[in-house]
Design an enzyme around this catalytic site. Structure first.
Site, PDB file in Angstrom:
ATOM      1  N   THR A  13      -1.873  41.075 -24.571  1.00 20.47           N
ATOM      2  CA  THR A  13      -1.293  40.152 -25.553  1.00 20.47           C
ATOM      3  C   THR A  13      -2.319  39.123 -26.033  1.00 20.47           C
ATOM      4  O   THR A  13      -2.534  38.954 -27.237  1.00 20.47           O
ATOM      5  CB  THR A  13      -0.088  39.418 -24.916  1.00 20.47           C
ATOM      6  N   LYS A 105      -5.839  31.759 -14.578  1.00 23.37           N
ATOM      7  CA  LYS A 105      -5.554  30.622 -13.690  1.00 23.37           C
ATOM      8  C   LYS A 105      -5.330  31.058 -12.250  1.00 23.37           C
ATOM      9  O   LYS A 105      -5.699  30.348 -11.318  1.00 23.37           O
ATOM     10  CB  LYS A 105      -4.344  29.836 -14.211  1.00 23.37           C
ATOM     11  N   GLU A 129     -10.232  27.004 -20.644  1.00 22.13           N
ATOM     12  CA  GLU A 129      -9.203  26.179 -21.302  1.00 22.13           C
ATOM     13  C   GLU A 129      -7.862  26.906 -21.426  1.00 22.13           C
ATOM     14  O   GLU A 129      -6.795  26.300 -21.255  1.00 22.13           O
ATOM     15  CB  GLU A 129      -9.712  25.772 -22.693  1.00 22.13           C
ATOM     16  N   GLY A 134      -1.609  26.600 -22.238  1.00 23.05           N
ATOM     17  CA  GLY A 134      -1.688  27.409 -23.466  1.00 23.05           C
ATOM     18  C   GLY A 134      -2.690  26.825 -24.439  1.00 23.05           C
ATOM     19  O   GLY A 134      -3.882  26.713 -24.158  1.00 23.05           O
ATOM     20  N   ILE A 136      -3.012  23.772 -25.528  1.00 23.75           N
ATOM     21  CA  ILE A 136      -3.331  22.335 -25.412  1.00 23.75           C
ATOM     22  C   ILE A 136      -4.736  22.156 -24.830  1.00 23.75           C
ATOM     23  O   ILE A 136      -5.016  22.657 -23.741  1.00 23.75           O
ATOM     24  CB  ILE A 136      -2.333  21.617 -24.467  1.00 23.75           C
ATOM     25  N   GLY A 187       6.661  37.494 -24.920  1.00 23.24           N
ATOM     26  CA  GLY A 187       5.273  37.540 -24.437  1.00 23.24           C
ATOM     27  C   GLY A 187       4.839  36.274 -23.719  1.00 23.24           C
ATOM     28  O   GLY A 187       3.651  35.997 -23.604  1.00 23.24           O
ATOM     29  N   GLU A 190       4.459  35.994 -17.204  1.00 25.11           N
ATOM     30  CA  GLU A 190       3.409  36.751 -16.520  1.00 25.11           C
ATOM     31  C   GLU A 190       3.869  38.198 -16.340  1.00 25.11           C
ATOM     32  O   GLU A 190       5.077  38.483 -16.361  1.00 25.11           O
ATOM     33  CB  GLU A 190       3.144  36.147 -15.137  1.00 25.11           C
ATOM     34  N   LYS A 205      -2.002  26.145 -12.176  1.00 25.60           N
ATOM     35  CA  LYS A 205      -2.508  25.223 -13.211  1.00 25.60           C
ATOM     36  C   LYS A 205      -2.669  23.823 -12.622  1.00 25.60           C
ATOM     37  O   LYS A 205      -3.632  23.111 -12.932  1.00 25.60           O
ATOM     38  CB  LYS A 205      -1.540  25.216 -14.386  1.00 25.60           C
TER      39      LYS A 205
HETATM   40  N1  HSE Z   1       3.391  32.721 -18.046  1.00 18.92           N
HETATM   41  C1  HSE Z   1       2.678  31.560 -18.467  1.00 18.92           C
HETATM   42  C2  HSE Z   1       3.678  30.537 -18.968  1.00 18.92           C
HETATM   43  C3  HSE Z   1       1.707  31.945 -19.546  1.00 18.92           C
HETATM   44  O1  HSE Z   1       4.820  30.919 -19.255  1.00 18.92           O
HETATM   45  O2  HSE Z   1       3.351  29.363 -19.066  1.00 18.92           O
HETATM   46  C4  HSE Z   1       0.781  30.851 -19.968  1.00 18.92           C
HETATM   47  O3  HSE Z   1      -0.037  30.424 -18.917  1.00 18.92           O
END
Ligand code: HSE
Length: 430
Positions: A13, A105, A129, A134, A136, A187, A190, A205
């Site tokens: 993706t 991550k 990053e 995402g 940000i 999408g 994970e 994160k």
């Molecule tokens: N699965 C993660 C989320 C994807 O939903 O935040 C982005 O890191």
């Protein structure tokens, strides 16, 4: 114009988003970088699937190691995900002295010491990053914009999938499973969605942000983690009645020799900015000693927003290449820190407690009496029907109390024969 070769490992993706983003804004980026980013290889095990983006078939290969070795490729972008295969390719790239961009991550949080150490020893750039928040640019904000600050606290909504699920449960009364399926279809989730809903993705994160905040790798074992599976419609309605919303928050508090890293569902006052962060959006509040509170907000998951963050990292490295430098902004250091991590059992919080009641009289009073007898200061206890034909519960709100004191009292409560199911508790934001 100078060309800088980019090799993509993983055409899923986000990988497809990178291909699409480079095509859409390639000219603009070239103008800004004073060099053209040229995709010279795309490695994936599946070369047939339609990703909704046209890639030059001549670039597609199953040979990721060949992409890493290709002398025409200057920067490796790893978007395979998962720890094992992706980790091997990142190691190979760094060992070959080739700079890496990754959004992985899980790998960086679980094996940070090794991977960041490798980048340090190889004297090579490692940018990540896309791994937090995402689109940000929060990693850039902490590493660069706030570099003059001692970071005092970071509080954030860091998982788009969980925020999306909680928003759908709240706004449309959607059941948890349907909301999760919806997030997967978009999408956001994970490949293994338990990483999202059980809080581990947020913790990945959080430890990366914690590492940036204290300047050296924080291990996953530092984090206390609780996900959102146990949150019910009843909790969401009860929270709104007391003017709160339930959000999965990460909280990081670096102090001199001690740090707190925790992830759990949290009752956030409706008046707070974080309560207004809905759907797939993420938000991160960072408090620095010079800056005071700062806030970063944007799309926390999804193809194009995350691809934008990944491409921004490629641009940073490309700019280093153009300027003839590297590690201008070093990744996380691996030098050992004299630091302990505070366990959540030792923290003091206020709590919402839901006690599912069997039939009987004066049960709310019994809940109050037991909590008080076990040293839990109680602000209020109310007996409530769960809605529809649902069984009643006692909803207690506590004053500030040590978590282990509360846990001991709740274990006793759960064992009472007038309590029909395990007691649930949610912390208020501190
Ligand atoms: N699965 C993660 C989320 C994807 O939903 O935040 C982005 O890191």
């Amino acid at each position: 114009m100078r060309e800088i070769g980019v090799g993509l490992l993983g055409f899923g993706t986000i990988g497809a988003g990178v291909v699409a983003g480079l095509r859409k804004n390639g000219d603009l980026i070239a103008e800004r970088v004073k060099a053209r980013l040229v995709l010279r290889g795309i490695a994936d095990i599946d070369l047939d699937r339609d990703r909704g983006v046209a890639a030059d078939p001549a670039l597609l290969t199953r040979d990721a190691a060949g992409v890493i070795r290709d002398p025409a490729i200057d920067i490796i972008v790893e978007l395979i995900g998962g720890a094992r295969i992706a980790g091997d390719f990142i190691r190979q790239s760094l060992e070959a002295g080739k700079p890496v961009v990754t959004a992985n991550k899980a790998l960086l949080a679980e094996q940070g010491e090794e991977i960041f150490g490798l980048a340090e020893r190889a004297n090579t750039d490692l940018y990540f990053e896309g791994s937090v928040g995402g689109t940000i640019p929060v990693i850039k904000a902490i590493r660069e914009g706030l570099v003059a600050n001692r970071i005092e606290a970071i509080t954030g909504i860091l998982n788009g999938t969980c925020n999306y699920i909680l928003t759908r449960m709240d706004r449309q009364g959607m059941p948890f499973d349907a909301a999760l399926q919806d997030a997967q279809a978009r999408g956001y989730a994970e490949a293994e969605p338990s990483l999202d809903v059980d809080g581990r993705d947020t913790a990945h994160k959080a430890v990366l942000l914690a590492s940036l905040a204290c300047g050296s790798v924080v291990p996953m074992s530092a984090a206390s983690i609780e996900g959102i599976r146990a949150i019910t419609q009843e909790d969401i309605r009860n929270a709104l009645e007391i003017e709160h919303r339930i959000k999965l928050l990460a909280f990081i508090a670096p102090r001199d020799r001690e740090m707190e890293v925790r992830v759990h569902p949290t009752l956030v006052p409706l008046s707070s900015l974080l309560a207004s962060v809905h759907d797939v959006f993420n938000a991160v509040q960072v408090k620095g000693d010079l800056s005071g509170e700062t806030l970063y907000y944007g799309c926390g998951a999804g193809r194009d927003p995350t691809a934008g963050a990944v491409i921004a990292d490629v641009v940073d490295i490309a700019r280093n290449i153009v300027a003839g430098c590297h590690r201008r902004v070093p990744a996380v250091s691996v030098k050992p820190r004299d630091m302990t991590f505070l366990r959540i059992e030792e923290t003091d919080n206020r709590y919402y407690v839901r006690v599912p009641l069997a039939s009987g009289r004066n049960l709310a009073q019994k809940v109050r009496a037991l909590l008080a007898a076990r040293g839990v200061p109680v602000a209020s206890v109310e007996r409530k029907r769960g809605g529809g034909a649902a069984e009643p519960s006692a909803i207690a709100i506590t004053e500030t109390v040590k978590e282990k004191t509360l846990n001991a009292a709740l274990a006793e409560l759960s064992a009472r024969d007038w309590v029909r199911a395990p007691v649930a508790r949610i912390r208020f934001q501190t």
